[in-house]
Write an enzyme that holds these catalytic residues in place. Sequence first.
Site, short mmCIF file in Angstrom:
data_model
loop_
_atom_site.label_atom_id
_atom_site.label_comp_id
_atom_site.label_asym_id
_atom_site.label_seq_id
_atom_site.Cartn_x
_atom_site.Cartn_y
_atom_site.Cartn_z
N GLY A 104 35.01 -26.63 -2.10
CA GLY A 104 36.65 -26.17 -1.24
C GLY A 104 36.66 -27.65 -0.44
O GLY A 104 37.45 -28.48 0.38
N SER A 105 36.61 -29.00 -1.41
CA SER A 105 37.13 -30.06 -0.63
C SER A 105 38.85 -30.59 -0.93
O SER A 105 39.40 -30.29 -0.11
CB SER A 105 37.31 -31.00 -1.44
OG SER A 105 37.64 -31.23 -2.74
N ASN A 106 39.90 -29.38 -0.94
CA ASN A 106 40.78 -28.97 -0.96
C ASN A 106 41.22 -28.48 -0.46
O ASN A 106 42.04 -28.48 0.83
CB ASN A 106 41.06 -28.03 -2.52
CG ASN A 106 42.56 -29.38 -3.50
OD1 ASN A 106 42.49 -30.29 -3.97
ND2 ASN A 106 40.54 -29.96 -4.44
N ARG B 34 37.27 -6.18 -12.79
CA ARG B 34 37.83 -7.26 -12.71
C ARG B 34 39.32 -6.89 -12.39
O ARG B 34 39.92 -7.32 -10.80
CB ARG B 34 38.02 -8.57 -13.34
CG ARG B 34 37.50 -9.24 -14.64
CD ARG B 34 37.22 -10.19 -15.38
NE ARG B 34 38.78 -10.91 -14.94
CZ ARG B 34 39.64 -11.49 -16.10
NH1 ARG B 34 39.30 -10.55 -17.00
NH2 ARG B 34 40.39 -11.93 -15.48
N MET C 260 37.75 -19.94 -9.60
CA MET C 260 37.39 -19.51 -11.08
C MET C 260 37.46 -18.79 -11.73
O MET C 260 36.96 -18.62 -12.71
CB MET C 260 36.14 -20.55 -10.79
CG MET C 260 35.74 -21.75 -10.21
SD MET C 260 36.74 -23.24 -11.07
CE MET C 260 35.60 -23.92 -12.69
N HIS D 172 45.55 -28.06 -10.55
CA HIS D 172 44.77 -28.84 -11.46
C HIS D 172 44.58 -30.48 -11.54
O HIS D 172 45.50 -31.04 -11.61
CB HIS D 172 45.50 -28.27 -12.47
CG HIS D 172 44.74 -27.75 -14.09
ND1 HIS D 172 43.86 -27.63 -14.17
CD2 HIS D 172 44.84 -28.72 -14.78
CE1 HIS D 172 43.17 -28.20 -15.68
NE2 HIS D 172 44.08 -29.28 -15.98
N ASP E 72 51.29 -18.08 -13.21
CA ASP E 72 51.79 -17.05 -14.33
C ASP E 72 50.18 -16.50 -15.00
O ASP E 72 48.99 -16.87 -15.01
CB ASP E 72 52.80 -17.33 -14.77
CG ASP E 72 52.77 -18.68 -16.31
OD1 ASP E 72 51.42 -18.81 -16.46
OD2 ASP E 72 53.56 -18.91 -16.93
N ASP F 45 46.31 -21.93 -16.89
CA ASP F 45 47.08 -23.32 -16.16
C ASP F 45 48.79 -23.86 -16.69
O ASP F 45 49.48 -24.73 -17.10
CB ASP F 45 46.90 -24.17 -16.04
CG ASP F 45 44.95 -24.27 -16.07
OD1 ASP F 45 45.12 -23.61 -14.16
OD2 ASP F 45 43.97 -24.54 -16.19
N GLU G 50 44.47 -34.81 -5.82
CA GLU G 50 44.60 -33.60 -5.47
C GLU G 50 45.06 -33.10 -4.01
O GLU G 50 45.55 -32.56 -4.02
CB GLU G 50 43.27 -32.49 -6.38
CG GLU G 50 43.58 -32.99 -7.58
CD GLU G 50 42.08 -32.11 -7.90
OE1 GLU G 50 41.26 -31.80 -6.95
OE2 GLU G 50 41.90 -31.65 -8.86
C1 GRF Z 1 39.47 -29.46 -8.39
O1 GRF Z 1 39.40 -30.20 -9.22
C2 GRF Z 1 40.57 -28.39 -8.81
O2 GRF Z 1 41.78 -29.35 -9.13
C3 GRF Z 1 40.27 -27.27 -9.39
O3 GRF Z 1 38.62 -26.54 -9.98
C4 GRF Z 1 38.42 -28.18 -8.38
C5 GRF Z 1 38.05 -28.03 -6.97
O4 GRF Z 1 37.45 -28.69 -6.11
N1 GRF Z 1 41.27 -26.22 -9.93
P1 GRF Z 1 37.07 -28.75 -5.10
O5 GRF Z 1 36.49 -26.89 -4.54
O6 GRF Z 1 38.70 -28.47 -3.95
O7 GRF Z 1 36.41 -29.35 -4.41
#
Ligand code: GRF
Length: 199
Positions: free
Chosen positions: A18-20, A69, A94, A113, A145, A149, A178
């Site tokens: 969850g860093s993003n 799913r 994921m 990505h 889409d 990716d 990112e």
């Molecule tokens: C990141 O590298 C993102 O590009 C990919 O999954 C990773 C997630 O990282 N889709 P985080 O969980 O946001 O740290």
Amino acid sequence: MGRVPELPRIAVLASGEGSNLQALIDRLHGESLMIAGVGSDKPGARALGRAEAAGIACEVFPLADYPDRAARDAEIATWLKGLEVTTIVLAGYMALLTAPFIAAFRERIVNVHPSLLPQFPGLRAIEQALEAGVEQTGVTVHLVDEGIDTGPPLLQQAVPILPGDDAQTLRARLQPVEHDLLCRAVTEHARSNRSPAAS
Ligand code: GRF
């Protein structure tokens, strides 16, 4: 005094660290947009703890709770529509999304990505770049889409691969890029798609 315009509302789906998500919380939440909810397929994901710490509503959708799913995605779609969000951010989510889900939120789903797509799609993008011996890789933020990716890029930035890099050092160089690109792309997407996804 005029009415204060409401901030755009987004939701985030995340499976892991969850860093993003944290970058979105720290830089955008409550300022240029509201993160109305965070969903995960993984109970106990660190991303959920980050959302809870920021007072953001969380929901978990483990595949084991559904017949398949498609049923899981239908419930996530119902939850998202209730949140009335303009933008759905995949921040390290994921699980593969099913086609009806993607169709329901066409051009509303944004993914980050760690490669210069169309190079190195799918899993292990950082390792793929190292194994290919290329001199640079990068970050792509794109609309989602039905492919893996394959959706149209919103923002891309190259990042050099240096002699001696391994997956850990390269990931550390990619991560701040990112975070920057995702925050920029999501701000712009939410601002230019002000009405919530249709129900
Ligand atoms: C990141 O590298 C993102 O590009 C990919 O999954 C990773 C997630 O990282 N889709 P985080 O969980 O946001 O740290």
